[in-house]
Design an enzyme around this catalytic site. Structure first.
Site, PDB file in Angstrom:
ATOM      1  N   ASP A 271      21.444   8.716  49.649  1.00 27.06           N
ATOM      2  CA  ASP A 271      20.409   9.134  50.590  1.00 27.06           C
ATOM      3  C   ASP A 271      19.984  10.582  50.297  1.00 27.06           C
ATOM      4  OD1 ASP A 271      18.697   9.230  52.766  1.00 27.06           O
ATOM      5  OD2 ASP A 271      20.288   9.650  54.212  1.00 27.06           O
TER       6      ASP A 271
ATOM      7  N   HIS B 152      24.738   9.921  55.460  1.00 32.41           N
ATOM      8  CA  HIS B 152      24.903  11.222  56.123  1.00 32.41           C
ATOM      9  C   HIS B 152      26.352  11.704  56.184  1.00 32.41           C
ATOM     10  CE1 HIS B 152      20.903  10.643  58.584  1.00 32.41           C
ATOM     11  NE2 HIS B 152      20.739  10.581  57.276  1.00 32.41           N
TER      12      HIS B 152
ATOM     13  N   HIS C 100      12.903  10.932  49.059  1.00 31.93           N
ATOM     14  CA  HIS C 100      13.001  12.326  49.523  1.00 31.93           C
ATOM     15  C   HIS C 100      14.083  13.083  48.774  1.00 31.93           C
ATOM     16  CE1 HIS C 100      16.570  11.848  52.239  1.00 31.93           C
ATOM     17  NE2 HIS C 100      16.078  10.660  52.520  1.00 31.93           N
TER      18      HIS C 100
ATOM     19  N   GLU D 233      12.658  15.229  54.609  1.00 31.29           N
ATOM     20  CA  GLU D 233      12.634  13.970  55.365  1.00 31.29           C
ATOM     21  C   GLU D 233      13.736  13.936  56.401  1.00 31.29           C
ATOM     22  OE1 GLU D 233      13.866   9.921  56.472  1.00 31.29           O
ATOM     23  OE2 GLU D 233      15.035  11.397  55.343  1.00 31.29           O
ATOM     24  N   GLU D 234      14.913  14.454  56.055  1.00 27.39           N
ATOM     25  CA  GLU D 234      16.066  14.340  56.934  1.00 27.39           C
ATOM     26  C   GLU D 234      15.936  15.159  58.215  1.00 27.39           C
ATOM     27  OE1 GLU D 234      18.178  12.212  56.612  1.00 27.39           O
ATOM     28  OE2 GLU D 234      18.795  11.890  54.543  1.00 27.39           O
TER      29      GLU D 234
ATOM     30  N   ASP E 256      14.282   4.496  50.135  1.00 25.41           N
ATOM     31  CA  ASP E 256      15.123   5.372  50.957  1.00 25.41           C
ATOM     32  C   ASP E 256      16.151   4.545  51.722  1.00 25.41           C
ATOM     33  OD1 ASP E 256      16.217   7.540  52.260  1.00 25.41           O
ATOM     34  OD2 ASP E 256      14.608   7.722  53.732  1.00 25.41           O
TER      35      ASP E 256
END
Length: 456
Positions: free
Chosen positions: A290, A422, A278, A324-325, A352
């Site tokens: 990520d 994140h 992503h 995606e997130e 991912d």
């Protein structure tokens, strides 16, 4: 005599195929470790573009960049696929502190994706600590109403697979505000998702579920060190107060894109195999692990095939998904259009889980195909790839529903992933070049084998 001759020919053919496969994997790894573009692509994505939050200018720049790079590879087709995505902005940097006997102790905090803001001057209330959604429910409305709920369930340290620990905690982040709001809480804070004790709060998606908008409450994450400190202070003073100020906003939907590149198959162009990650990230950092790593590794698969002059039997696509997130809109739109266009996907591979050393793959498939896959393990052993398991694969390819399809997720070493996931330290310098390249080669090798031998 004829039977003996046939068996000899079959055995000879098998040896020839094994020799070719070994050589092809060797070529793939050699090229990836000496000539790969994936690390320089990631450098550009991270350091020249930066964060690529869904709906942001950074996401737009990311789309333009990867499309331009794919166009340099000589693919048969490169195109954009429109997808509407939610636009949420963080606003001014968040602030928070523990108010204990008139002493203010600053706390690292960040809003969770989709949260509403606090009042303009912030919000102050007593805190109640819980360790699960079930514990919250057991306390009852009278103990929750008017308070800030503090979810403090840490990662389970005994799990070797870090993703299992993440799965055991993430419900308090995703559904915590929804459940606390139903019981009259004024806000929620959650311990960041990770093993390491540090000062980096980790953001992530949360959901208000079916709550009416007038019942939404602000929700944020605090760092693991802050969670330890707050828990300690609550034991000393159960009526201390917590201040938090968030300025985030939900701004509706905007147009964005999945980015797709394709090599058409020579024998079965109607059979499609995809590899992807992503393109969007969270806004606190570059999103290098990520999922910048997954994006450039997936692009590298097609570069490898082109540079090694490999002509696939089936059509191979790289799909760089958007959003995606924060909603999975890119994966959903890709599947929607796949159905509308009557496309037949036979294999899908997603990266991912960070750019760390590859350890193997997780598969979604039936027993027959899994047995076939495990017969390829000997080909990967020289590259220290040893783990082939049945399990989850990836959220974007999870939407695919072709009649018969095998799905796979690259499994890198997971021990350090949630140190960065994140958080504001998910930057380019956290990614090791060689590990990233090994992952790309491992993905290309699996794509090659599925292209050669298909699915059963």
């Amino acid at each position: 005599m004829k039977k003996i001759t046939y068996c000899a020919l079959l055995f000879s053919s098998m040896l020839y195929s094994q020799s070719n496969d070994r050589q092809m994997l060797k070529n793939i790894y050699n090229f990836s470790l000496t000539n790969s573009k994936c690390y320089s692509w990631l450098d550009d994505l991270s350091n020249k573009i930066g964060s690529r939050m869904s709906g942001s200018v950074g996401a737009e720049k990311g789309v333009a960049y990867v499309k331009a790079q794919l166009e340099t590879l000589g693919l048969d087709k490169v195109y954009l696929q429109e997808v509407m995505v939610p636009k949420w902005v963080r606003g001014d940097k968040e602030s928070a502190y523990i108010l204990d006997n008139k002493t203010k102790v600053p706390i690292p905090i960040c809003a969770l994706g989709g949260s509403i803001s606090t009042p303009k001057n912030g919000l102050t209330a007593e805190v109640i600590e819980v360790h699960s959604l079930k514990e919250l429910e057991s306390l009852g409305v009278e103990k929750i109403k008017g308070k800030i709920v503090f979810y403090n369930r840490p990662f389970e340290a005994t799990n070797i697979d870090a993703f299992k620990s993440y799965g055991g905690c993430v419900d308090q982040r995703y559904n915590g505000a929804r459940d606390a709001a139903k019981m009259g809480a004024v806000a929620t804070i959650v311990r960041s998702m990770g093993f390491r004790l540090d000062d980096f709060p980790h953001t992530g998606a949360q959901s208000y579920g079916d709550l009416p908008k007038d019942q939404y409450i602000p929700t944020a994450a605090i760092s693991t060190n802050a969670a330890e400190l707050l828990s300690k202070k609550l034991k000393e003073n159960s009526v201390l107060k917590f201040f938090m100020k968030l300025s985030c906003e939900n701004l509706g939907e905007v147009l964005s894109y999945n980015v797709i590149g394709e090599i058409k198959g020579l024998e079965h162009p109607e059979k499609i195999m995809i590899v992807g990650g992503h393109l969007d990230s969270w806004d606190l950092a570059d999103g290098s692990h990520d999922d910048g790593a997954g994006v450039v590794q997936s692009m590298e698969v097609l570069e490898l095939f082109k540079k090694l002059n490999y002509k696939p039997k089936n059509t191979i696509r790289v799909v760089l998904f958007m959003n995606e997130e924060f909603g999975g809109r890119g994966g959903k739109k890709y599947e929607e259009l796949s159905i509308a266009n009557h496309e037949n996907h036979i294999f899908a591979l997603e990266s991912d889980a960070g750019g760390f050393s590859p350890r193997g793959f997780s598969f979604e498939c039936d027993a027959t195909n899994f047995e076939k896959i495990t017969n390829w393990k000997y080909l990967f052993e020289p590259y220290l790839i040893h783990s082939f398991t049945i399990g989850g694969t990836g959220s974007d390819i999870g939407h695919l529903t072709s009649t018969k399809i095998v799905k796979a997720g690259l499994m890198p070493d997971s021990q350090r992933y949630f140190d960065y996931h994140h958080a504001a330290n998910d930057k380019f310098d956290a990614v090791n070049k060689r590990e990233l390249e090994l992952g790309a080669a491992t993905m290309a090798s699996l794509m090659y084998l599925f292209d050669q031998y298909g699915i059963d």
